[in-house]
Design a protein around this motif. Structure first.
Motif, PDB file in Angstrom:
ATOM      1  N   HIS A  82       0.825  -1.207   0.000  1.00 21.03           N
ATOM      2  CA  HIS A  82       0.000   0.000   0.000  1.00 21.03           C
ATOM      3  C   HIS A  82       0.863   1.262   0.000  1.00 21.03           C
ATOM      4  O   HIS A  82       0.591   2.211  -0.748  1.00 21.03           O
ATOM      5  CB  HIS A  82      -0.925   0.010   1.213  1.00 21.03           C
ATOM      6  N   LEU A  83       1.911   1.288   0.829  1.00 21.34           N
ATOM      7  CA  LEU A  83       2.763   2.470   0.903  1.00 21.34           C
ATOM      8  C   LEU A  83       3.639   2.625  -0.338  1.00 21.34           C
ATOM      9  O   LEU A  83       4.170   3.697  -0.593  1.00 21.34           O
ATOM     10  CB  LEU A  83       3.643   2.399   2.156  1.00 21.34           C
TER      11      LEU A  83
ATOM     12  N   LEU B 204       3.632   6.346  -1.339  1.00 21.96           N
ATOM     13  CA  LEU B 204       3.049   7.007  -0.193  1.00 21.96           C
ATOM     14  C   LEU B 204       4.015   7.056   0.984  1.00 21.96           C
ATOM     15  O   LEU B 204       4.054   8.025   1.737  1.00 21.96           O
ATOM     16  CB  LEU B 204       1.767   6.277   0.222  1.00 21.96           C
TER      17      LEU B 204
ATOM     18  N   SER C 222      -5.663   9.170  -6.799  1.00 24.83           N
ATOM     19  CA  SER C 222      -4.826   9.754  -5.760  1.00 24.83           C
ATOM     20  C   SER C 222      -5.526  10.838  -4.979  1.00 24.83           C
ATOM     21  O   SER C 222      -4.986  11.329  -4.003  1.00 24.83           O
ATOM     22  CB  SER C 222      -3.551  10.334  -6.384  1.00 24.83           C
TER      23      SER C 222
ATOM     24  N   PRO D  51       2.106   8.315  -5.369  1.00 23.52           N
ATOM     25  CA  PRO D  51       2.980   7.249  -4.888  1.00 23.52           C
ATOM     26  C   PRO D  51       4.433   7.629  -5.103  1.00 23.52           C
ATOM     27  O   PRO D  51       4.735   8.428  -5.998  1.00 23.52           O
ATOM     28  CB  PRO D  51       2.573   6.045  -5.757  1.00 23.52           C
TER      29      PRO D  51
ATOM     30  N   LYS E 114       2.597   1.410  -3.697  1.00 22.94           N
ATOM     31  CA  LYS E 114       1.748   1.675  -4.867  1.00 22.94           C
ATOM     32  C   LYS E 114       0.383   2.240  -4.485  1.00 22.94           C
ATOM     33  O   LYS E 114      -0.148   3.102  -5.186  1.00 22.94           O
ATOM     34  CB  LYS E 114       1.557   0.386  -5.679  1.00 22.94           C
ATOM     35  N   GLY E 115      -0.195   1.729  -3.403  1.00 23.77           N
ATOM     36  CA  GLY E 115      -1.544   2.136  -3.021  1.00 23.77           C
ATOM     37  C   GLY E 115      -2.564   1.115  -3.487  1.00 23.77           C
ATOM     38  O   GLY E 115      -2.716   0.905  -4.690  1.00 23.77           O
ATOM     39  N   TRP E 116      -3.243   0.463  -2.544  1.00 21.19           N
ATOM     40  CA  TRP E 116      -4.206  -0.567  -2.919  1.00 21.19           C
ATOM     41  C   TRP E 116      -5.379   0.018  -3.705  1.00 21.19           C
ATOM     42  O   TRP E 116      -5.961  -0.660  -4.559  1.00 21.19           O
ATOM     43  CB  TRP E 116      -4.728  -1.289  -1.665  1.00 21.19           C
ATOM     44  N   HIS E 117      -5.728   1.277  -3.421  1.00 19.94           N
ATOM     45  CA  HIS E 117      -6.840   1.882  -4.150  1.00 19.94           C
ATOM     46  C   HIS E 117      -6.489   2.067  -5.629  1.00 19.94           C
ATOM     47  O   HIS E 117      -7.374   2.064  -6.486  1.00 19.94           O
ATOM     48  CB  HIS E 117      -7.224   3.226  -3.530  1.00 19.94           C
TER      49      HIS E 117
ATOM     50  N   SER F   8      -0.907  12.045  -1.958  1.00 20.38           N
ATOM     51  CA  SER F   8      -1.548  12.281  -3.242  1.00 20.38           C
ATOM     52  C   SER F   8      -0.836  11.572  -4.384  1.00 20.38           C
ATOM     53  O   SER F   8      -1.424  11.339  -5.424  1.00 20.38           O
ATOM     54  CB  SER F   8      -1.608  13.785  -3.533  1.00 20.38           C
TER      55      SER F   8
ATOM     56  N   TRP G  38      -7.096   5.277   3.699  1.00 19.85           N
ATOM     57  CA  TRP G  38      -5.986   4.637   3.002  1.00 19.85           C
ATOM     58  C   TRP G  38      -5.204   5.635   2.167  1.00 19.85           C
ATOM     59  O   TRP G  38      -4.124   5.340   1.687  1.00 19.85           O
ATOM     60  CB  TRP G  38      -6.517   3.536   2.078  1.00 19.85           C
ATOM     61  N   ASP G  39      -5.740   6.825   1.956  1.00 13.64           N
ATOM     62  CA  ASP G  39      -5.081   7.810   1.097  1.00 13.64           C
ATOM     63  C   ASP G  39      -4.112   8.637   1.912  1.00 13.64           C
ATOM     64  O   ASP G  39      -4.425   9.711   2.380  1.00 13.64           O
ATOM     65  CB  ASP G  39      -6.129   8.704   0.447  1.00 13.64           C
TER      66      ASP G  39
END
Length: 623
Positions: free
Chosen positions: A128-129, A156, A142, A154, A131-134, A152, A148-149
């Protein structure tokens, strides 16, 4: 010849037994190395892995860490820079609770269960940190406003935790594994295999006290004493080094704040003339104490024979002293390359007095090291030259002005004292060809630790672009990052002293397990639970670790008090300050105490488990 042959044949079994022993040690060492990989696999194959405990630990970790992150990052202005400092301790507490739950559900210490749960949890958050799962799952961009955000763009982790965030994550994961096992051991210790809470230690303490002393006479045994002294020395070294590093860091912080403002407002471009209107707007913000305009640039200082590169800062003499500690740093030169500060009752207005022009020649105040390097007395003339005009490219010819040495200052920071010089604001503008333009406006606030919140509020007040803010942390980010990293590394290195001392506790308890095998068998045959046997040996680790920690803290505080009374000089051009300072923080002492007690506790767990797993019949047969 026959006799030599017989001696060779007699020595052959000894050589074979030695080779067999070496092979066994190599095999054991290899198994220890492969334990993190093969251990969980073998536990699953042998059906010794408790899946419910692992699942409960995973859910607790993920939900707990996500909740903490959502609470701290939902409102960026609520915690400011402190949110990172609060995040990691809360994450470690969540992991400890998850380990406790794993031990409670699995009715065991749950080392492998916590290990697998920690690997999966940190792999999830690492992805997640990074790429970001969202973004990976495609259900948001972003600009999502959710827990989770965390940034803004990656990655993160780099935005919020710095370029070394992966190393920090590995460090937290390692500490988390230790604390997860610690939590699981507490669950098994107090609940046991039948899941009934048993906080009593009366009988166990009576037996442990006899094990620790010589035949129960009250004198602590030699092996326990050696382990206690080792713990005390390790804790004493940790307390001392931590206090020295904290004092060094605080000393640099105070000296930086005595010269620099808490934050500055600047403008993109070279036409910052509306600073007075913006200053009035920002001064209305609750917590903003004072403001002062300034100009700043490099220049060449010449005394007729040579030239020195210096940093020229033009300040308003009436307001600069309210923003920085320049008036407290002003001093009179002495013959011994030192200076004496002005009395407190003479400091107010001293800056305006010194920067007042005489006979049409503007004044300049030099740093103490720069003043002694030049070798000219107060009242002597100096020539300042700027390579080009700052205001506009049309007037790009070098500018030159004559100044009179009016005084010196000493901040204690070598970088400032050897390069910085103050002039009056109008003189600085004229020297740099800036007209009525300034480089920026300095601000002083009530709480420097929340400077990022004040800076963002000020930027929102003036309308953001084309303006920007820089705070004292951003201006000195490299220094504080290096100091924090150095402090963490020193803490980890010295923690190994405590770990080595903790091995003495483990060896002492292993010897006690062998010596007391018959007593253990008798206790188990009388109905003693495994948790009670564990308590007997864990209490011994607690006593040795607790006494060693107390003696170590006392020893460390005594050494700190001694160092505080001694003026230890260091190379200012290397360490930025010229003396060693000691500062004891109760929170850091508490951290040392907790770390030592956890290590001592974990050092006693494995021997205690070995004792609890002994079968009464085998112990009675071989004892």
């Amino acid at each position: 010849m026959i006799q030599n042959h017989q001696e060779f044949n007699a020595a052959r079994p000894q050589r074979l037994s030695l080779m067999r022993w070496l092979f066994q040690q190599l095999k054991a060492f290899t198994w220890i190395i492969l334990q993190p990989i093969l251990g969980p696999v073998l536990a699953i194959v042998k059906k010794q892995f408790h899946w419910r405990a692992c699942l409960a630990s995973i859910v607790t970790m993920m939900v707990g860490i996500a909740t903490v992150a959502a609470f701290l990052y939902a409102d960026p202005l609520a915690f400011g820079e402190r949110r990172t400092q609060v995040l990691w301790p809360l994450v470690l507490i969540v992991i400890t609770v998850a380990g406790f739950i794993a031990g409670r559900v699995g009715k065991r210490v749950g080392g492998f269960e916590s290990y697998i749960a920690l690997l999966l949890t940190f792999a999830f958050f690492y992805i997640h940190l990074t790429k970001g799962w969202h973004i990976i799952l495609g259900f948001g961009g972003s600009d999502l406003n959710s827990m989770w955000d965390l940034a803004s763009q990656p990655p993160l982790g780099e935005k919020y935790f710095g370029p070394m965030w992966t190393r920090i994550l590995i460090l937290i994961a390692t500490a988390g594994l230790i604390l997860a096992v610690f939590g699981g051991s507490l669950a098994f210790l107090f609940f046991g295999e039948d899941n009934h809470i048993d906080p009593r230690f009366t009988i166990e303490w009576f037996i442990s006290r006899r094990h620790l002393t010589k035949t129960g006479r009250g004198t602590i045994s030699l092996t326990a004493l050696v382990a206690l002294i080792g713990i005390a020395l390790g804790v004493g070294a940790l307390v001392t080094v931590t206090a020295v590093m904290s004092g060094y860091q605080e000393d640099i912080r105070e000296k930086i704040l005595s010269t620099n403002a808490h934050f500055v407002l600047q403008k993109y471009g070279l036409d910052f003339t509306e600073y007075e209107r913006l200053t009035q707007q920002i001064n209305k913000i609750d917590g903003v104490i004072a403001a002062s305009p300034f100009v700043f640039n490099e220049a060449l200082l010449g005394d007729g024979n040579r030239g020195l590169g210096v940093l020229i800062k033009g300040v308003n003499p009436q307001t600069a002293g309210n923003v920085t500690g320049i008036e407290q740093n002003l001093c009179r030169p002495l013959d011994s390359k030192k200076c004496s500060y002005f009395p407190k009752n003479e400091r107010s207005g001293q800056l305006a007095t010194l920067l007042t022009p005489k006979n049409g020649v503007p004044a300049i105040i030099l740093g103490a090291a720069l003043y002694h390097k030049i070798g000219k007395p107060i009242g002597a003339s100096l020539l300042l030259t700027t390579p080009v005009s700052i205001a506009t490219s049309k007037r790009s010819a070098p500018r030159r002005m004559q100044f009179r040495i009016a005084g010196i200052f000493r901040s204690g920071m070598h970088e400032f004292d050897s390069r910085l010089a103050y002039v009056e604001l109008n003189a600085g503008q004229h020297l740099l060809g800036m007209g009525r333009t300034v480089s920026g406006v300095e601000f002083k606030i009530a709480d420097p630790e929340r400077v990022d919140i004040y800076a963002k509020t000020a930027l929102n007040t003036v309308g953001r672009y084309p303006y920007r803010t820089l705070d004292w942390r951003q201006l000195n980010a490299g220094i504080f990052t290096a100091l924090n990293l150095q402090k963490i590394v020193m803490f980890l290195v010295l923690t190994f002293i405590v770990i080595v001392a903790a091995f003495n506790i483990a060896s002492t308890l292993f010897m006690a397990v062998v010596e007391r095998a018959h007593e253990i068998a008798v206790l188990k045959s009388m109905g003693a639970r495994d948790a009670s046997i564990i308590k007997i040996f864990v209490i011994q680790g607690w006593v040795v670790g607790g006494l060693g920690t107390i003696l170590g803290v006392v020893l460390g505080l005594l050494v700190c008090a001694l160092l505080a009374e001694i003026d230890i000089g260091i190379a200012a051009d290397v360490y930025m300050v010229d003396s060693l300072r000691v500062r004891v923080w109760p929170l850091e002492i508490m951290l040392v105490v907790i770390a030592t007690l956890v290590i001592a506790h974990l050092a006693s767990i494995y021997p205690a488990l070995k004792a609890a797993r002994q079968h009464p019949v085998d112990a009675m047969r071989y004892s």
